[in-house]
Write a protein that holds these residues in place. Structure first.
Motif, PDB file in Angstrom:
ATOM      1  N   ALA A 240      67.786  71.891  23.420  1.00  0.00           N
ATOM      2  CA  ALA A 240      67.000  70.664  23.318  1.00  0.00           C
ATOM      3  C   ALA A 240      66.278  70.560  21.981  1.00  0.00           C
ATOM      4  O   ALA A 240      65.645  71.515  21.531  1.00  0.00           O
ATOM      5  N   LEU A 241      66.374  69.390  21.364  1.00  0.00           N
ATOM      6  CA  LEU A 241      65.451  69.043  20.291  1.00  0.00           C
ATOM      7  C   LEU A 241      64.112  68.691  20.926  1.00  0.00           C
ATOM      8  O   LEU A 241      63.051  69.025  20.403  1.00  0.00           O
ATOM      9  N   ALA A 242      64.178  68.023  22.049  1.00  0.00           N
ATOM     10  CA  ALA A 242      62.997  67.745  22.879  1.00  0.00           C
ATOM     11  C   ALA A 242      63.503  67.447  24.283  1.00  0.00           C
ATOM     12  O   ALA A 242      64.589  66.897  24.458  1.00  0.00           O
ATOM     13  N   SER A 243      62.719  67.821  25.265  1.00  0.00           N
ATOM     14  CA  SER A 243      63.066  67.513  26.654  1.00  0.00           C
ATOM     15  C   SER A 243      61.788  67.323  27.443  1.00  0.00           C
ATOM     16  O   SER A 243      60.698  67.705  26.994  1.00  0.00           O
ATOM     17  N   VAL A 244      61.937  66.736  28.630  1.00  0.00           N
ATOM     18  CA  VAL A 244      60.768  66.516  29.476  1.00  0.00           C
ATOM     19  C   VAL A 244      61.165  66.611  30.940  1.00  0.00           C
ATOM     20  O   VAL A 244      62.240  66.155  31.340  1.00  0.00           O
ATOM     21  N   ALA A 245      60.327  67.260  31.723  1.00  0.00           N
ATOM     22  CA  ALA A 245      60.429  67.256  33.176  1.00  0.00           C
ATOM     23  C   ALA A 245      59.204  66.520  33.704  1.00  0.00           C
ATOM     24  O   ALA A 245      58.071  66.844  33.322  1.00  0.00           O
ATOM     25  N   ALA A 246      59.431  65.535  34.560  1.00  0.00           N
ATOM     26  CA  ALA A 246      58.327  64.716  35.070  1.00  0.00           C
ATOM     27  C   ALA A 246      58.382  64.636  36.593  1.00  0.00           C
ATOM     28  O   ALA A 246      59.466  64.541  37.181  1.00  0.00           O
ATOM     29  N   VAL A 247      57.203  64.683  37.207  1.00  0.00           N
ATOM     30  CA  VAL A 247      57.046  64.507  38.649  1.00  0.00           C
ATOM     31  C   VAL A 247      55.986  63.435  38.841  1.00  0.00           C
ATOM     32  O   VAL A 247      54.898  63.519  38.253  1.00  0.00           O
ATOM     33  N   LEU A 248      56.290  62.426  39.651  1.00  0.00           N
ATOM     34  CA  LEU A 248      55.370  61.295  39.772  1.00  0.00           C
ATOM     35  C   LEU A 248      55.377  60.749  41.189  1.00  0.00           C
ATOM     36  O   LEU A 248      56.417  60.622  41.822  1.00  0.00           O
ATOM     37  N   SER A 249      54.163  60.431  41.670  1.00  0.00           N
ATOM     38  CA  SER A 249      53.989  59.753  42.951  1.00  0.00           C
ATOM     39  C   SER A 249      53.079  58.549  42.722  1.00  0.00           C
ATOM     40  O   SER A 249      51.995  58.687  42.150  1.00  0.00           O
ATOM     41  N   VAL A 250      53.543  57.389  43.163  1.00  0.00           N
ATOM     42  CA  VAL A 250      52.794  56.140  42.971  1.00  0.00           C
ATOM     43  C   VAL A 250      52.596  55.469  44.322  1.00  0.00           C
ATOM     44  O   VAL A 250      53.537  55.362  45.122  1.00  0.00           O
ATOM     45  N   ARG A 251      51.384  55.016  44.574  1.00  0.00           N
ATOM     46  CA  ARG A 251      51.106  54.260  45.798  1.00  0.00           C
ATOM     47  C   ARG A 251      50.184  53.093  45.453  1.00  0.00           C
ATOM     48  O   ARG A 251      49.154  53.277  44.802  1.00  0.00           O
ATOM     49  N   GLY A 252      50.584  51.900  45.898  1.00  0.00           N
ATOM     50  CA  GLY A 252      49.774  50.711  45.623  1.00  0.00           C
ATOM     51  C   GLY A 252      49.591  50.449  44.150  1.00  0.00           C
ATOM     52  O   GLY A 252      48.556  49.917  43.735  1.00  0.00           O
ATOM     53  N   GLY A 253      50.581  50.813  43.358  1.00  0.00           N
ATOM     54  CA  GLY A 253      50.520  50.550  41.920  1.00  0.00           C
ATOM     55  C   GLY A 253      49.728  51.553  41.119  1.00  0.00           C
ATOM     56  O   GLY A 253      49.632  51.430  39.892  1.00  0.00           O
ATOM     57  N   ARG A 254      49.139  52.566  41.789  1.00  0.00           N
ATOM     58  CA  ARG A 254      48.357  53.568  41.080  1.00  0.00           C
ATOM     59  C   ARG A 254      48.994  54.951  41.260  1.00  0.00           C
ATOM     60  O   ARG A 254      49.647  55.232  42.267  1.00  0.00           O
ATOM     61  N   ILE A 255      48.782  55.794  40.284  1.00  0.00           N
ATOM     62  CA  ILE A 255      49.414  57.110  40.255  1.00  0.00           C
ATOM     63  C   ILE A 255      48.608  58.078  41.110  1.00  0.00           C
ATOM     64  O   ILE A 255      47.431  58.328  40.851  1.00  0.00           O
ATOM     65  N   GLU A 256      49.242  58.612  42.160  1.00  0.00           N
ATOM     66  CA  GLU A 256      48.583  59.580  43.030  1.00  0.00           C
ATOM     67  C   GLU A 256      48.766  61.010  42.522  1.00  0.00           C
ATOM     68  O   GLU A 256      47.880  61.848  42.653  1.00  0.00           O
ATOM     69  N   TYR A 257      49.940  61.277  41.975  1.00  0.00           N
ATOM     70  CA  TYR A 257      50.242  62.639  41.503  1.00  0.00           C
ATOM     71  C   TYR A 257      51.119  62.549  40.262  1.00  0.00           C
ATOM     72  O   TYR A 257      52.031  61.713  40.199  1.00  0.00           O
ATOM     73  N   ALA A 258      50.839  63.398  39.297  1.00  0.00           N
ATOM     74  CA  ALA A 258      51.661  63.431  38.089  1.00  0.00           C
ATOM     75  C   ALA A 258      51.698  64.848  37.537  1.00  0.00           C
ATOM     76  O   ALA A 258      50.681  65.547  37.489  1.00  0.00           O
TER      77      ALA A 258
END
Length: 328
Positions: A240-258
């Motif tokens: 990788a020149l660059a890479s990303v691992a992302a985990v996201l939880s959204v409820r009601g338009g707002r981010i609960e977990y990131a």
């Protein structure tokens, strides 16, 4: 070629005992990195302790809904496992983006974590290298720097960690289980690899003689999805020149977990804590994602030839978060 001894261990206890009795020995799993380093003269063990036959090839659910992954599970098998593909897709995607199909069929989970940097100066024994021979210098500081670090580096080393899998494990809050002369212990994946500081020869927090036995993934946060994205010079068999691992939880338009981790930017997978702090509780919008990622990458110190990595990582992260939010 330097002669070396060979032992096929029958148990983790025997492997650790033999390693303690032979300080110049190394554990051998798939050998996809170690054998290359031996051919280059970078590694010269006087004994190889083969652990590939140990009963550490399990993938099993934990009681709380997580996943246990044995150290000798092959990368291809782990990437294809139904539990990984459905519950931890970022891990499957990271594994499939690494190396080639043939290498993934041989490489092990534990060995993937322990692979050494692909910095050209580390791999060339005719050149000085603080990682290979502490105190000899870091020629990369004044030479080719395109593939090297922009975060967390020091005047002693600007190498990057090569593993894709380790980046996903960092974002997924995995735990590394070790067995050594003093018994067993666990280390969070986020703290398993080290920044170079003034001891760049130490890649990890493993103690002398310790063996990785398994990794444990916690239960997936409620409603969370994950993914892995990688930018490289060619479509396969490239680091990788660059890479990303992302985990996201959204409820009601707002981010609960990131959770967010970068690869290809530092001496270890870079867990983006500053970005996560800004993401949690905020609206799941492009503006939020940009502001959070920019805050994380403000700490970057590009070298002469690799400032492009900062913008590349920014775009990967913002795109990944935007895609996860759209699917929530």
């Amino acid at each position: 070629m330097k002669p070396f001894g060979y032992l096929r261990a029958r148990s983790a206890e025997e492997a650790v005992r033999e390693r303690a009795a032979h300080p110049g020995a190394l554990f051998l799993g798939g050998g996809t990195n170690l054998v290359d380093l031996m051919k280059l003269g970078v590694a010269a063990p006087d004994r190889l302790i083969d652990i590939s036959g140990l009963p550490l090839d399990h993938v099993a659910d934990t009681e709380d809904g997580g996943l246990r992954i044995g150290a000798t599970v092959r990368n291809s098998a782990l990437a294809a496992h139904p539990a990984v593909r459905t519950r931890y897709p970022a891990l499957s995607q990271a594994l499939l983006s690494g190396a080639s199909g043939q290498l993934r069929n041989t490489a092990t989970t534990g060995g993937n974590l322990l692979q050494r940097t692909r910095c050209a100066y580390f791999q060339d024994i005719s050149k000085p290298c603080n990682k290979r021979e502490p105190g000899t210098g870091c020629p990369a500081l004044d030479s080719a720097q395109r593939d090297l670090a922009v975060l967390g580096h020091s005047t002693h080393c600007v190498a990057t960690h090569p593993s894709d899998m380790a980046v996903a494990l960092s974002a997924l809050d995995a735990t590394v289980h070790l067995h050594g002369p003093d018994g067993g212990r666990t280390v969070p994946a986020t703290g398993f690899h080290r920044l170079p500081g003034d001891t760049p020869d130490r890649d990890t927090e493993i103690r002398p003689g310790e063996l990785i036995t398994e990794l444990v993934l916690p239960p997936r946060p409620e409603g969370a999805a994950s993914l892995y994205r990688k930018a490289r010079d060619r479509a396969s068999f490239a680091f990788a020149l660059a890479s990303v691992a992302a985990v996201l939880s959204v409820r009601g338009g707002r981010i609960e977990y990131a959770a967010l981790a970068f690869g290809g930017l530092a001496h270890r997978p870079w867990r983006a804590r500053a970005a996560e702090d800004l993401l949690r509780g905020a609206p799941a919008t492009g503006e939020t994602f940009e502001r959070a990622v920019d805050a994380e990458l403000a700490a970057a110190r590009p070298l002469r030839e690799n400032a492009f990595k900062v913008g590349l990582a920014r775009n990967l992260a913002v795109d990944a978060l935007t895609e996860l939010a759209a699917d929530s």
